[in-house]
Design a protein around this motif. Structure first.
Motif, PDB file in Angstrom:
ATOM      1  N   LEU A  22       0.848  -1.195   0.000  1.00 32.46           N
ATOM      2  CA  LEU A  22       0.000   0.000   0.000  1.00 32.46           C
ATOM      3  C   LEU A  22       0.880   1.240   0.000  1.00 32.46           C
ATOM      4  CD1 LEU A  22      -2.715  -0.932   2.637  1.00 32.46           C
ATOM      5  CD2 LEU A  22      -2.927  -0.904   0.165  1.00 32.46           C
ATOM      6  N   THR A  23       1.413   1.561  -1.138  1.00 34.89           N
ATOM      7  CA  THR A  23       2.208   2.765  -1.238  1.00 34.89           C
ATOM      8  C   THR A  23       1.476   3.726  -2.156  1.00 34.89           C
ATOM      9  OG1 THR A  23       3.486   1.816  -3.039  1.00 34.89           O
ATOM     10  CG2 THR A  23       4.411   1.605  -0.829  1.00 34.89           C
ATOM     11  N   ALA A  24       1.324   4.928  -1.709  1.00 37.55           N
ATOM     12  CA  ALA A  24       0.655   5.934  -2.519  1.00 37.55           C
ATOM     13  C   ALA A  24       1.594   6.354  -3.648  1.00 37.55           C
ATOM     14  CB  ALA A  24       0.281   7.137  -1.660  1.00 37.55           C
ATOM     15  N   THR A  25       1.101   6.306  -4.862  1.00 33.29           N
ATOM     16  CA  THR A  25       1.893   6.721  -6.008  1.00 33.29           C
ATOM     17  C   THR A  25       1.788   8.230  -6.144  1.00 33.29           C
ATOM     18  OG1 THR A  25       1.367   4.645  -7.092  1.00 33.29           O
ATOM     19  CG2 THR A  25       2.222   6.403  -8.477  1.00 33.29           C
ATOM     20  N   PRO A  26       2.934   8.909  -6.137  1.00 31.16           N
ATOM     21  CA  PRO A  26       2.851  10.362  -6.287  1.00 31.16           C
ATOM     22  C   PRO A  26       2.338  10.730  -7.673  1.00 31.16           C
ATOM     23  CG  PRO A  26       5.143   9.618  -6.282  1.00 31.16           C
ATOM     24  CD  PRO A  26       4.284   8.420  -6.025  1.00 31.16           C
ATOM     25  N   LYS A  27       1.563  11.789  -7.728  1.00 32.56           N
ATOM     26  CA  LYS A  27       1.036  12.255  -9.009  1.00 32.56           C
ATOM     27  C   LYS A  27       2.105  13.082  -9.716  1.00 32.56           C
ATOM     28  CE  LYS A  27      -3.711  12.157  -7.544  1.00 32.56           C
ATOM     29  NZ  LYS A  27      -4.917  12.890  -7.293  1.00 32.56           N
ATOM     30  N   ALA A  28       1.971  13.170 -11.002  1.00 30.13           N
ATOM     31  CA  ALA A  28       2.930  13.913 -11.818  1.00 30.13           C
ATOM     32  C   ALA A  28       2.949  15.384 -11.435  1.00 30.13           C
ATOM     33  CB  ALA A  28       2.550  13.780 -13.294  1.00 30.13           C
ATOM     34  N   GLU A  29       4.113  15.996 -11.610  1.00 31.69           N
ATOM     35  CA  GLU A  29       4.183  17.440 -11.444  1.00 31.69           C
ATOM     36  C   GLU A  29       3.548  18.092 -12.668  1.00 31.69           C
ATOM     37  OE1 GLU A  29       7.536  20.089  -9.894  1.00 31.69           O
ATOM     38  OE2 GLU A  29       7.666  20.339 -12.080  1.00 31.69           O
ATOM     39  N   VAL A  30       2.799  19.136 -12.436  1.00 28.07           N
ATOM     40  CA  VAL A  30       2.175  19.889 -13.517  1.00 28.07           C
ATOM     41  C   VAL A  30       2.813  21.272 -13.547  1.00 28.07           C
ATOM     42  CG1 VAL A  30       0.015  20.822 -14.429  1.00 28.07           C
ATOM     43  CG2 VAL A  30       0.001  18.646 -13.194  1.00 28.07           C
ATOM     44  N   GLU A  90      -4.473  22.150 -21.809  1.00 31.64           N
ATOM     45  CA  GLU A  90      -4.846  23.515 -22.187  1.00 31.64           C
ATOM     46  C   GLU A  90      -6.149  23.923 -21.521  1.00 31.64           C
ATOM     47  OE1 GLU A  90      -4.570  27.199 -23.875  1.00 31.64           O
ATOM     48  OE2 GLU A  90      -3.049  25.631 -23.949  1.00 31.64           O
ATOM     49  N   GLY A  91      -6.081  24.987 -20.739  1.00 28.12           N
ATOM     50  CA  GLY A  91      -7.290  25.528 -20.138  1.00 28.12           C
ATOM     51  C   GLY A  91      -7.705  24.842 -18.851  1.00 28.12           C
ATOM     52  N   HIS A  92      -8.971  25.020 -18.507  1.00 27.74           N
ATOM     53  CA  HIS A  92      -9.509  24.626 -17.208  1.00 27.74           C
ATOM     54  C   HIS A  92      -9.966  23.162 -17.180  1.00 27.74           C
ATOM     55  CE1 HIS A  92      -9.353  28.659 -15.430  1.00 27.74           C
ATOM     56  NE2 HIS A  92      -9.402  29.026 -16.711  1.00 27.74           N
ATOM     57  N   VAL A  93      -9.040  22.257 -17.440  1.00 29.31           N
ATOM     58  CA  VAL A  93      -9.323  20.818 -17.445  1.00 29.31           C
ATOM     59  C   VAL A  93      -9.457  20.334 -15.998  1.00 29.31           C
ATOM     60  CG1 VAL A  93      -8.425  18.550 -18.100  1.00 29.31           C
ATOM     61  CG2 VAL A  93      -8.067  20.517 -19.616  1.00 29.31           C
ATOM     62  N   PRO A  94     -10.533  19.624 -15.668  1.00 35.13           N
ATOM     63  CA  PRO A  94     -10.669  19.086 -14.310  1.00 35.13           C
ATOM     64  C   PRO A  94      -9.545  18.109 -13.969  1.00 35.13           C
ATOM     65  CG  PRO A  94     -12.771  19.002 -15.462  1.00 35.13           C
ATOM     66  CD  PRO A  94     -11.722  19.357 -16.486  1.00 35.13           C
ATOM     67  N   ALA A  95      -9.098  18.139 -12.726  1.00 32.55           N
ATOM     68  CA  ALA A  95      -8.021  17.260 -12.258  1.00 32.55           C
ATOM     69  C   ALA A  95      -8.350  15.791 -12.510  1.00 32.55           C
ATOM     70  CB  ALA A  95      -7.760  17.507 -10.774  1.00 32.55           C
ATOM     71  N   ALA A  96      -9.610  15.408 -12.354  1.00 30.75           N
ATOM     72  CA  ALA A  96      -9.998  14.005 -12.554  1.00 30.75           C
ATOM     73  C   ALA A  96      -9.708  13.547 -13.980  1.00 30.75           C
ATOM     74  CB  ALA A  96     -11.479  13.811 -12.237  1.00 30.75           C
ATOM     75  N   GLU A  97      -9.841  14.444 -14.953  1.00 31.32           N
ATOM     76  CA  GLU A  97      -9.577  14.071 -16.342  1.00 31.32           C
ATOM     77  C   GLU A  97      -8.072  13.966 -16.603  1.00 31.32           C
ATOM     78  OE1 GLU A  97     -12.058  12.856 -17.640  1.00 31.32           O
ATOM     79  OE2 GLU A  97     -13.580  13.852 -16.423  1.00 31.32           O
ATOM     80  N   ILE A  98      -7.289  14.796 -15.938  1.00 29.04           N
ATOM     81  CA  ILE A  98      -5.830  14.675 -16.055  1.00 29.04           C
ATOM     82  C   ILE A  98      -5.386  13.348 -15.444  1.00 29.04           C
ATOM     83  CG2 ILE A  98      -3.598  15.674 -15.420  1.00 29.04           C
ATOM     84  CD1 ILE A  98      -5.065  18.420 -15.367  1.00 29.04           C
ATOM     85  N   GLU A  99      -5.958  12.995 -14.309  1.00 31.12           N
ATOM     86  CA  GLU A  99      -5.646  11.707 -13.677  1.00 31.12           C
ATOM     87  C   GLU A  99      -5.980  10.552 -14.619  1.00 31.12           C
ATOM     88  OE1 GLU A  99      -7.919  11.806 -10.071  1.00 31.12           O
ATOM     89  OE2 GLU A  99      -6.458  13.084  -9.052  1.00 31.12           O
ATOM     90  N   ARG A 100      -7.134  10.614 -15.261  1.00 33.75           N
ATOM     91  CA  ARG A 100      -7.547   9.556 -16.191  1.00 33.75           C
ATOM     92  C   ARG A 100      -6.616   9.500 -17.397  1.00 33.75           C
ATOM     93  NH1 ARG A 100     -12.059   8.659 -20.228  1.00 33.75           N
ATOM     94  NH2 ARG A 100     -12.607  10.856 -20.037  1.00 33.75           N
ATOM     95  N   LEU A 102      -3.455  10.367 -17.490  1.00 36.15           N
ATOM     96  CA  LEU A 102      -2.175   9.812 -17.060  1.00 36.15           C
ATOM     97  C   LEU A 102      -2.280   8.321 -16.735  1.00 36.15           C
ATOM     98  CD1 LEU A 102      -0.840  12.763 -14.890  1.00 36.15           C
ATOM     99  CD2 LEU A 102      -0.291  12.204 -17.272  1.00 36.15           C
ATOM    100  N   ALA A 103      -3.446   7.873 -16.322  1.00 33.65           N
ATOM    101  CA  ALA A 103      -3.641   6.450 -16.026  1.00 33.65           C
ATOM    102  C   ALA A 103      -3.777   5.619 -17.300  1.00 33.65           C
ATOM    103  CB  ALA A 103      -4.876   6.256 -15.146  1.00 33.65           C
ATOM    104  N   THR A 104      -4.414   6.179 -18.323  1.00 32.53           N
ATOM    105  CA  THR A 104      -4.668   5.419 -19.555  1.00 32.53           C
ATOM    106  C   THR A 104      -3.584   5.623 -20.606  1.00 32.53           C
ATOM    107  OG1 THR A 104      -6.078   7.193 -20.425  1.00 32.53           O
ATOM    108  CG2 THR A 104      -7.174   5.408 -19.202  1.00 32.53           C
ATOM    109  N   ARG A 105      -2.864   6.745 -20.532  1.00 36.91           N
ATOM    110  CA  ARG A 105      -1.738   7.046 -21.417  1.00 36.91           C
ATOM    111  C   ARG A 105      -2.037   6.849 -22.903  1.00 36.91           C
ATOM    112  NH1 ARG A 105       1.825   9.554 -18.704  1.00 36.91           N
ATOM    113  NH2 ARG A 105       3.161   9.452 -20.493  1.00 36.91           N
ATOM    114  N   PRO A 106      -3.090   7.507 -23.431  1.00 37.80           N
ATOM    115  CA  PRO A 106      -3.363   7.384 -24.869  1.00 37.80           C
ATOM    116  C   PRO A 106      -2.258   8.064 -25.669  1.00 37.80           C
ATOM    117  CG  PRO A 106      -4.699   9.123 -23.940  1.00 37.80           C
ATOM    118  CD  PRO A 106      -4.010   8.442 -22.777  1.00 37.80           C
TER     119      PRO A 106
END
Length: 151
Positions: A22-30, A90-100, A102-106
């Motif tokens: 159970l190690t928390a994965t740090p999120k990417a720097e933005v 670009e712009g006011h993207v919700p954090a949840a979408e950035i997380e998604r 980075l998780a899916t890496r299209p």
């Protein structure tokens, strides 16, 4: 207490249980490129921090120069441009979408919320809402809908 909530709390405080990793994965720097005078960009950066991202805010003379440098077409422009683990945001993207993202890496350039919709993070106006879409911008500069928000 529900098991999931308990496990999330253990992860949040860095506790590990025997047999569980159970190690928390740090999120990417933005990195956020914004005009010094833009207050909504600062509010959006705060939204990302609240979601657990490390945010470096870089005041620039003209954020559209950074947008172009990073390859985001102007037609998807907003008031600030960011870079998150190789993706342009670009712009006011919700954090949840950035997380998604980075998780899916299209295979894509990144995400955009063009313009400045009233309901997007950093743009909230009490009593007002506006539907908007988060666009996935592919490597050829074409957009598809990544997420829709009703406002």
């Amino acid at each position: 207490m529900r098991r999931r909530v308990l496990l999330e709390r253990f992860v949040a405080i860095g506790v590990s249980l025997p047999g569980l990793a159970l190690t928390a994965t740090p999120k990417a720097e933005v990195q956020v490129f914004k005009s010094r005078s833009c207050s909504c960009c600062a509010v959006w950066a705060g939204h990302l921090r609240e979601a657990g991202f490390t945010v470096a805010v870089l005041d620039v003379r003209n954020a559209s120069v950074e947008r172009r440098r990073l390859g985001m077409p102007d037609r998807f422009g907003s008031c600030h441009t960011a870079l998150a683990d190789g993706y342009v945001i670009e712009g006011h993207v919700p954090a949840a979408e950035i997380e998604r993202l980075l998780a899916t890496r299209p295979e894509a350039l990144g995400l955009s919320v063009p313009g400045m919709p009233v309901s997007a993070p950093g743009m909230a106006v009490p009593g007002r809402s506006q539907p908007y879409q988060v666009l996935l911008i592919d490597l050829a500069g074409q957009a598809s809908t990544f997420a829709s928000y009703p406002g």
